[in-house]
Design a protein around this motif. Sequence first.
Motif, PDB file in Angstrom:
ATOM      1  N   GLU A   1     -42.239  -8.790  27.919  1.00  0.00           N
ATOM      2  CA  GLU A   1     -41.851  -9.004  26.531  1.00  0.00           C
ATOM      3  C   GLU A   1     -40.646  -9.932  26.421  1.00  0.00           C
ATOM      4  N   GLY A   2     -39.759  -9.878  27.427  1.00  0.00           N
ATOM      5  CA  GLY A   2     -38.576 -10.726  27.406  1.00  0.00           C
ATOM      6  C   GLY A   2     -38.892 -12.207  27.410  1.00  0.00           C
ATOM      7  N   ALA A   3     -40.026 -12.583  27.974  1.00  0.00           N
ATOM      8  CA  ALA A   3     -40.405 -13.999  28.001  1.00  0.00           C
ATOM      9  C   ALA A   3     -40.726 -14.522  26.616  1.00  0.00           C
ATOM     10  N   GLN A   4     -40.966 -13.607  25.667  1.00  0.00           N
ATOM     11  CA  GLN A   4     -41.221 -14.002  24.286  1.00  0.00           C
ATOM     12  C   GLN A   4     -39.957 -13.911  23.435  1.00  0.00           C
ATOM     13  N   ALA A   5     -38.817 -13.639  24.072  1.00  0.00           N
ATOM     14  CA  ALA A   5     -37.546 -13.514  23.374  1.00  0.00           C
ATOM     15  C   ALA A   5     -36.596 -14.588  23.887  1.00  0.00           C
ATOM     16  N   TRP A   6     -35.396 -14.615  23.343  1.00  0.00           N
ATOM     17  CA  TRP A   6     -34.425 -15.639  23.743  1.00  0.00           C
ATOM     18  C   TRP A   6     -33.021 -15.047  23.667  1.00  0.00           C
ATOM     19  N   PRO A   7     -32.263 -15.079  24.771  1.00  0.00           N
ATOM     20  CA  PRO A   7     -30.928 -14.480  24.763  1.00  0.00           C
ATOM     21  C   PRO A   7     -29.842 -15.462  24.354  1.00  0.00           C
ATOM     22  N   SER A   8     -28.689 -14.925  24.022  1.00  0.00           N
ATOM     23  CA  SER A   8     -27.454 -15.696  23.870  1.00  0.00           C
ATOM     24  C   SER A   8     -26.385 -15.042  24.731  1.00  0.00           C
ATOM     25  N   TRP A   9     -25.397 -15.843  25.131  1.00  0.00           N
ATOM     26  CA  TRP A   9     -24.367 -15.360  26.050  1.00  0.00           C
ATOM     27  C   TRP A   9     -22.994 -15.806  25.580  1.00  0.00           C
ATOM     28  N   ALA A  10     -22.028 -14.922  25.695  1.00  0.00           N
ATOM     29  CA  ALA A  10     -20.627 -15.240  25.412  1.00  0.00           C
ATOM     30  C   ALA A  10     -19.763 -14.482  26.410  1.00  0.00           C
ATOM     31  N   MET A  11     -18.735 -15.161  26.928  1.00  0.00           N
ATOM     32  CA  MET A  11     -17.790 -14.530  27.845  1.00  0.00           C
ATOM     33  C   MET A  11     -16.471 -14.184  27.151  1.00  0.00           C
ATOM     34  N   SER A  12     -16.225 -14.766  25.978  1.00  0.00           N
ATOM     35  CA  SER A  12     -15.037 -14.458  25.191  1.00  0.00           C
ATOM     36  C   SER A  12     -15.426 -14.476  23.718  1.00  0.00           C
ATOM     37  N   ASN A  13     -14.725 -13.690  22.925  1.00  0.00           N
ATOM     38  CA  ASN A  13     -14.791 -13.808  21.472  1.00  0.00           C
ATOM     39  C   ASN A  13     -13.572 -13.132  20.863  1.00  0.00           C
ATOM     40  N   HIS A  14     -13.569 -12.964  19.555  1.00  0.00           N
ATOM     41  CA  HIS A  14     -12.411 -12.432  18.850  1.00  0.00           C
ATOM     42  C   HIS A  14     -12.214 -10.936  19.040  1.00  0.00           C
ATOM     43  N   ASP A  15     -13.130 -10.264  19.731  1.00  0.00           N
ATOM     44  CA  ASP A  15     -13.046  -8.823  19.932  1.00  0.00           C
ATOM     45  C   ASP A  15     -12.769  -8.427  21.374  1.00  0.00           C
ATOM     46  N   ALA A  16     -12.706  -9.386  22.292  1.00  0.00           N
ATOM     47  CA  ALA A  16     -12.596  -9.066  23.713  1.00  0.00           C
ATOM     48  C   ALA A  16     -11.443  -9.829  24.350  1.00  0.00           C
ATOM     49  N   PRO A  17     -10.772  -9.248  25.342  1.00  0.00           N
ATOM     50  CA  PRO A  17      -9.734  -9.998  26.060  1.00  0.00           C
ATOM     51  C   PRO A  17     -10.303 -11.301  26.611  1.00  0.00           C
ATOM     52  N   ARG A  18      -9.501 -12.346  26.559  1.00  0.00           N
ATOM     53  CA  ARG A  18      -9.969 -13.663  26.987  1.00  0.00           C
ATOM     54  C   ARG A  18     -10.396 -13.641  28.448  1.00  0.00           C
TER      55      ARG A  18
ATOM     56  N   LEU B   1     -26.249 -20.602  32.322  1.00  0.00           N
ATOM     57  CA  LEU B   1     -27.140 -19.521  31.924  1.00  0.00           C
ATOM     58  C   LEU B   1     -28.264 -20.017  31.020  1.00  0.00           C
ATOM     59  N   ARG B   2     -29.416 -19.446  31.208  1.00  0.00           N
ATOM     60  CA  ARG B   2     -30.564 -19.767  30.359  1.00  0.00           C
ATOM     61  C   ARG B   2     -30.426 -18.996  29.051  1.00  0.00           C
ATOM     62  N   GLY B   3     -30.330 -19.734  27.954  1.00  0.00           N
ATOM     63  CA  GLY B   3     -30.143 -19.122  26.648  1.00  0.00           C
ATOM     64  C   GLY B   3     -29.241 -19.996  25.808  1.00  0.00           C
ATOM     65  N   THR B   4     -28.883 -19.482  24.648  1.00  0.00           N
ATOM     66  CA  THR B   4     -27.893 -20.124  23.786  1.00  0.00           C
ATOM     67  C   THR B   4     -26.527 -19.600  24.190  1.00  0.00           C
ATOM     68  N   ILE B   5     -25.505 -20.475  24.198  1.00  0.00           N
ATOM     69  CA  ILE B   5     -24.191 -20.032  24.656  1.00  0.00           C
ATOM     70  C   ILE B   5     -23.143 -20.240  23.564  1.00  0.00           C
ATOM     71  N   PHE B   6     -22.111 -19.400  23.614  1.00  0.00           N
ATOM     72  CA  PHE B   6     -21.006 -19.445  22.661  1.00  0.00           C
ATOM     73  C   PHE B   6     -19.701 -19.643  23.412  1.00  0.00           C
ATOM     74  N   ILE B   7     -18.914 -20.606  22.952  1.00  0.00           N
ATOM     75  CA  ILE B   7     -17.566 -20.829  23.469  1.00  0.00           C
ATOM     76  C   ILE B   7     -16.585 -20.443  22.370  1.00  0.00           C
ATOM     77  N   TYR B   8     -15.638 -19.597  22.711  1.00  0.00           N
ATOM     78  CA  TYR B   8     -14.646 -19.142  21.742  1.00  0.00           C
ATOM     79  C   TYR B   8     -13.472 -20.112  21.711  1.00  0.00           C
ATOM     80  N   GLN B   9     -12.956 -20.400  20.529  1.00  0.00           N
ATOM     81  CA  GLN B   9     -11.879 -21.382  20.387  1.00  0.00           C
ATOM     82  C   GLN B   9     -10.779 -21.132  21.424  1.00  0.00           C
ATOM     83  N   GLY B  10     -10.390 -22.199  22.125  1.00  0.00           N
ATOM     84  CA  GLY B  10      -9.379 -22.095  23.170  1.00  0.00           C
ATOM     85  C   GLY B  10      -9.935 -21.806  24.538  1.00  0.00           C
ATOM     86  N   GLU B  11     -11.187 -21.350  24.619  1.00  0.00           N
ATOM     87  CA  GLU B  11     -11.797 -21.098  25.927  1.00  0.00           C
ATOM     88  C   GLU B  11     -11.907 -22.396  26.711  1.00  0.00           C
ATOM     89  N   GLU B  12     -12.150 -23.503  25.986  1.00  0.00           N
ATOM     90  CA  GLU B  12     -12.249 -24.806  26.638  1.00  0.00           C
ATOM     91  C   GLU B  12     -10.892 -25.283  27.160  1.00  0.00           C
TER      92      GLU B  12
END
Length: 536
Positions: free
Chosen positions: A313-330, A353-364
């Motif tokens: 079933e996962g092959a019919q879905a699509w993940p996103s990944w984040a290592m930082s955001n406004h709720d977690a320690p950097r 990573l395979r998926g959509t990715i999110f970069i939190y401001q300042g992570e760069e």
Amino acid sequence: MRQADWWRGATLYQIYPRSFADSNGDGIGDLRGITERLDYVASLGVDGIWLSPFFASPMRDFGYDVSDYREVDPMFGTLEDFDALVDRAHALSLKVVIDQVWSHTAIEHPWFEESRQSRDNPKADWYVWADAKPDGSPPSNWQSWMGCPTWTWEPRRKQYYLHNFLPQMPDLNFHNAEVQDAILAVGRFWLERGVDGFRLDTANYYCHDPQLRDNPPQPPERRGDIPAAMQQHLFNVCQPQNLPFLERVRALTDEFDARFTVAEIGSANNLERMIEYTSGTQRLHTAYSFVLLGALPKADALLALVTPWLQGEGAQAWPSWAMSNHDAPRVATRWAQGDEGRIQQLLALLIALRGTIFIYQGEELGLTQSDIAFDQLQDPYGKAHWPRDKGRDGCRTPMPWASAVANAGFSLSDSTWLPVDPAHQARAVDVQEADDSSCLNFTRRLLALRRAHPALRQGSFEPLWADEQVLVVLRREGADAVLLAFNLSDTSRTVELDQGFLVTSEALVVGDVQMGGSSLQLAPWAALVSPVELSS
């Protein structure tokens, strides 16, 4: 790739409006400040932005307690300012995704003000109300992650109302079709205003168990040290009735061209829920969870997070990944302990990573977690849990734009809503712009590779080696192939692959990496991201 599928493999840059850029000198970031800095965001090579809430709110939880879904809070500007932001973003080919906080409102929302007055008014059933038990205690034992029970007594109705977060954030009743209709009308309002999609806050919290059954206790080995971590959250979240509503959300966005939905999921079974909410074409486009927002996984555990999306079933879905955001320690502190090389390795790991990715401001920029004194804390969670947990302010401090000016160029005010971290000034944008080896410019090169190579955006994910320390993967899309290797340890490693690769001049390397035939040598905390020609 079809324009409608722009989100597959895209990189979105999360902006926390309070802390990004202050245009009017009041010490708080705002929409005009964001618009003025969008050229910088576009220069990173991202596909779009995700804006944390900017709606009218009493700001007890900094915008995640909405009092008017269709208005901009005056501290951030006006609807006209928002329209100008969208126009400028689109002119720069940036998509605009906005937070939608639908599971609950602020107590000041007119819907709740009406609902709390009586048991028979037109909005009496728009929130979750329940009678007390015979002894006067709450209807169930559910506990909030904000450090309190999930039920508060309302004397006007002589009933309890549900709030999975702060007591001033009552839960809407999604078992009521009128509530769903009203929320979807809010979504339509913003879609018609030109936004490209929604990040759905706490999307697994929409529906509750109608029977209000008690949550069972956690087994002793999993029992945490706050009440919410002492029970299994089986009945206050993740109910099956969520799914028909998510399908209605998808149907709404499908009425518009190339729109997108991403769910935030906090659950004991994050991966299973992510797949459930995004499988097929009738539910949400993608989802992310907290699996990469905690402790650093072993290399083979990282592989285990990705493989569910490669089969069944996962092959019919699509993940996103984040290592930082406004709720977690950097992540630069949480996983890399501030080490520059390890920070760059983690950025490389994220784009791999395979998926959509999110970069939190300042992570760069490789920003580390800030240490906020108790008398400067703003976060209600941090105040309630001090000193065991200092809350979320440490990842929300203002963005450093210029090293040699007051407030690092964030604001002209004498003071800012959270203090600018002095340690961040040395990592300010202007400093890193001038340094070709900086974290900022390394991020730009990484994102340029991801944009240039279909293998990194939507290609296969083929593990070549995985143990606790080392992960080696081949991403492939047609003739395009990229080799990725990571040593997540402080020990040098050599691995023998089944085939050799010719590393190209486009390769990005962190630390010392040597490739000879099928032998790959990785120094401690080394990383390799390289388009390759497959040898015979």
